[in-house]
Design an enzyme around this catalytic site. Structure first.
Site, mmCIF file in Angstrom:
data_model
loop_
_atom_site.group_PDB
_atom_site.id
_atom_site.type_symbol
_atom_site.label_atom_id
_atom_site.label_comp_id
_atom_site.label_asym_id
_atom_site.label_seq_id
_atom_site.Cartn_x
_atom_site.Cartn_y
_atom_site.Cartn_z
ATOM 1 N N ASP A 1 -5.676 2.226 -1.016
ATOM 2 C CA ASP A 1 -4.374 2.132 -1.675
ATOM 3 C C ASP A 1 -4.317 3.189 -2.772
ATOM 4 O O ASP A 1 -4.249 2.862 -3.952
ATOM 5 C CB ASP A 1 -4.220 0.722 -2.262
ATOM 6 C CG ASP A 1 -2.852 0.501 -2.888
ATOM 7 O OD1 ASP A 1 -2.706 -0.480 -3.640
ATOM 8 O OD2 ASP A 1 -1.936 1.319 -2.623
ATOM 9 N N ARG B 1 0.816 -1.208 0.000
ATOM 10 C CA ARG B 1 0.000 0.000 0.000
ATOM 11 C C ARG B 1 0.845 1.251 0.000
ATOM 12 O O ARG B 1 1.967 1.248 0.496
ATOM 13 C CB ARG B 1 -0.877 0.027 1.253
ATOM 14 C CG ARG B 1 -1.885 -1.083 1.299
ATOM 15 C CD ARG B 1 -2.533 -1.131 2.646
ATOM 16 N NE ARG B 1 -3.016 0.182 3.046
ATOM 17 C CZ ARG B 1 -3.418 0.461 4.278
ATOM 18 N NH1 ARG B 1 -3.358 -0.463 5.207
ATOM 19 N NH2 ARG B 1 -3.845 1.653 4.583
ATOM 20 N N THR B 2 0.292 2.316 -0.583
ATOM 21 C CA THR B 2 0.953 3.614 -0.482
ATOM 22 C C THR B 2 0.568 4.212 0.857
ATOM 23 O O THR B 2 -0.591 4.518 1.091
ATOM 24 C CB THR B 2 0.479 4.554 -1.599
ATOM 25 O OG1 THR B 2 0.614 3.914 -2.853
ATOM 26 C CG2 THR B 2 1.286 5.825 -1.583
ATOM 27 N N LEU B 3 1.551 4.330 1.753
ATOM 28 C CA LEU B 3 1.261 4.897 3.072
ATOM 29 C C LEU B 3 1.550 6.386 3.102
ATOM 30 O O LEU B 3 0.848 7.168 3.716
ATOM 31 C CB LEU B 3 2.080 4.173 4.139
ATOM 32 C CG LEU B 3 1.762 2.678 4.253
ATOM 33 C CD1 LEU B 3 2.815 1.972 5.097
ATOM 34 C CD2 LEU B 3 0.392 2.464 4.861
#
Lengths: 244, 284
Positions: free
Chosen positions: A125, A21-23
């Protein structure tokens, strides 16, 4: 360790492969500013890719042509922008393969991007970008924006990030229908200059792109003239010796 | 068409290179009641004959709205037609949702044709037994397509399918060169006359036919019975008043139609269109 893993497996938020995931974003571009003018759309963005507070990359192209009729500018995570370009590449490829005289215009591309961004947001995400989509088709000018959470709208002038705070007020005052190309560029450069002075992630190397019925032209990189000769900047430590 | 040892499976070729099951499916289209389509540069008109099974029942729906800018008229197995219409509606609405713009009819027709082709190449399926006249608009104007159970599709200026469609086709062949610039009224008039040709002398009235129109700036809609009857009255009156001089085609056609159709019908029943026997229809 075990209890940690157990907790992750029971997580209701996001997919199991959490590391995918893009955090938070890593390499980011700053504002994009765009406006409608007489013959089409003008869009400007600088060429900086910041790595946190470091201005690490200075030749990042954040404006790209999409198909025959559209122009895309992006701020935010550069790698996600590249992913979006891959999606659009495929979209335009399949569109061309029909070879039937119909082609996707800016409205269709904008709508498609909105769906992509919104669906990613729903999966927790997101593609960490704010996108500006402009174009001309059959004489109709189109300029729209999509955010990383899928919010989208059309307007006569748009900006992302800091541009919303520093450039939009200038555009609201000075934009009008049927701006000439020269006036449009002057107005955009005014906006970019303010951003250069005040946005710490902006660099003095920018591109301006125009799209008209004939097609897309993206200028080679150039720099804006700046003025630092204000009297307040001379002898700045005159009242407080030892400071800077 | 006679039965032979290569016609059991759709996946069996005949030695002459024909797929008989597909050709039989196209026969099913010829047995359905007639459907007619014609187009001008800016409009498409679809018309069909509604034959009810008995006086007690209502007639089957043969014209479907697929989207504001696309409509379809079917002939053959109406159940198959309904399912395909649902597929077309689904494709249109998905495209509209994703791209916020209408699906070009040319692309829908190709997707439909590909769907039909699948059923000609699977041993556990059968071809769709329905022919579709798809009318629609896209960037380049108005279009009319015919989708065949074989998975072929063709673009037409005007076409007719179903039983006794040859009479309508003959009429349309005489007039089609003028259709490109026809007005709304003229296009519908021609559609109604073509429909009348397939009725073999039976009086044309709005209760036995359905007419639908779509065009630039005019979303697809089916004309209501009153409007259709008014239009029928408008042109049939013209025939009576002006007599043989003005509409020699229509008058002569009505007389000739009865004789011609009787002969045609006899031929149909016996041998199922003798001239077709030597030619594999799919080679068109």
């Amino acid at each position: 360790m075990d209890s940690n893993q157990a907790a992750k497996q029971h997580s209701l938020v996001g997919s199991e492969a959490d590391s995918q995931r893009t955090l938070y974003p890593y390499v980011t571009g700053t504002s994009v500013v765009a406006l409608k003018y007489k013959d089409g759309i003008l869009m400007a963005a600088d060429m900086g890719g910041s790595y946190g507070s470091t201005l690490r990359y200075k030749s990042v192209e954040r404006l790209k042509a999409v198909g025959k009729h559209s122009l895309l500018g992006a701020s935010g995570e550069i790698s996600d922008f590249q992913e979006i370009l891959r999606y659009l590449d495929e979209l335009i490829l399949y569109d061309n393969m029909w070879d039937d005289g119909n082609s996707f215009g800016p409205k269709e591309v904008h709508s498609y991007l909105t769906r992509v961004m919104y669906n990613r947001r729903n999966k927790f995400d997101p593609l960490w970008n704010s996108l500006v989509l402009g174009g001309v088709k059959n004489g109709q000018k189109y300029l729209g924006m999509v955010s990383m959470i899928g919010v989208n709208f059309e307007d006569n002038h748009v900006a992302t990030g800091f541009g919303n705070h520093l450039a939009r007020p200038l555009l609201r005052d000075e934009w009008h229908e049927n701006l000439s190309f020269e006036d449009g560029v002057k107005l955009l450069e005014k906006c970019m200059r303010v951003l250069l002075y005040r946005d710490r992630s902006a660099i003095n190397k920018l591109q301006i792109a125009k799209i008209t019925e004939e097609g897309v032209t993206i200028s080679p990189p150039y720099a804006l003239k700046t003025f630092w000769g204000f009297s307040a900047f001379e002898n700045p430590t005159v009242g407080a010796e030892g400071s800077w | 068409m006679f039965r032979n040892q290569y016609d059991t499976d759709v996946t069996t070729w005949s030695p002459a290179g024909r797929l008989f099951q597909v050709e039989y499916a196209m026969e099913a289209v010829k047995q359905g009641s007639a459907a007619i389509g014609l187009r001008s540069k800016t409009h498409v008109v679809l018309a069909c004959v509604n034959k009810a099974n008995s006086e007690l029942s209502s007639h089957q729906k043969k014209i479907f709205k697929v989207d504001d800018h696309i409509g379809v008229a079917i002939a053959g197995l109406t159940a198959d037609g309904r399912v395909l219409s649902r597929y077309m509606r689904s494709e249109c609405i998905n495209h509209s949702f994703t791209y916020e713009s209408p699906l070009p009819v040319g692309r829908l027709v190709v997707q439909l044709a590909d769907k039909a082709q699948v059923c000609t190449q699977r041993s556990w399926k059968r071809p769709f037994g329905v022919g579709l006249l798809v009318g629609g608009l896209d960037e380049s104007g108005a279009h009319l397509y015919y989708n065949c159970p074989s998975g072929n599709y063709f673009e037409y200026q005007a076409f007719a399918i179903g039983s006794r469609s040859q009479a309508a086709k003959t009429y349309l062949e005489r007039r089609f060169e003028n259709f490109v610039d026809s007005s709304w009224d003229d296009l519908i008039k021609d559609a109604l006359i073509a429909t009348r040709e397939t009725l073999q002398g039976e009086k044309l009235r709005s209760s036995i036919c359905t007419v639908a129109v779509m065009g630039v700036g005019e979303p697809f809609h089916i004309l209501d019975q009153e409007t259709v009857q008014q239009l029928i009255d408008k042109f049939e009156l013209v025939v009576e008043d002006e007599g043989p001089a003005a509409e020699p085609d229509a008058a002569a056609a009505e007389e000739g139609a009865e004789e011609g159709d009787a002969a045609e019908q006899g031929g149909d029943a016996d041998q199922g269109a003798a001239p077709d026997q030597g030619v594999a229809p799919m080679e068109i």
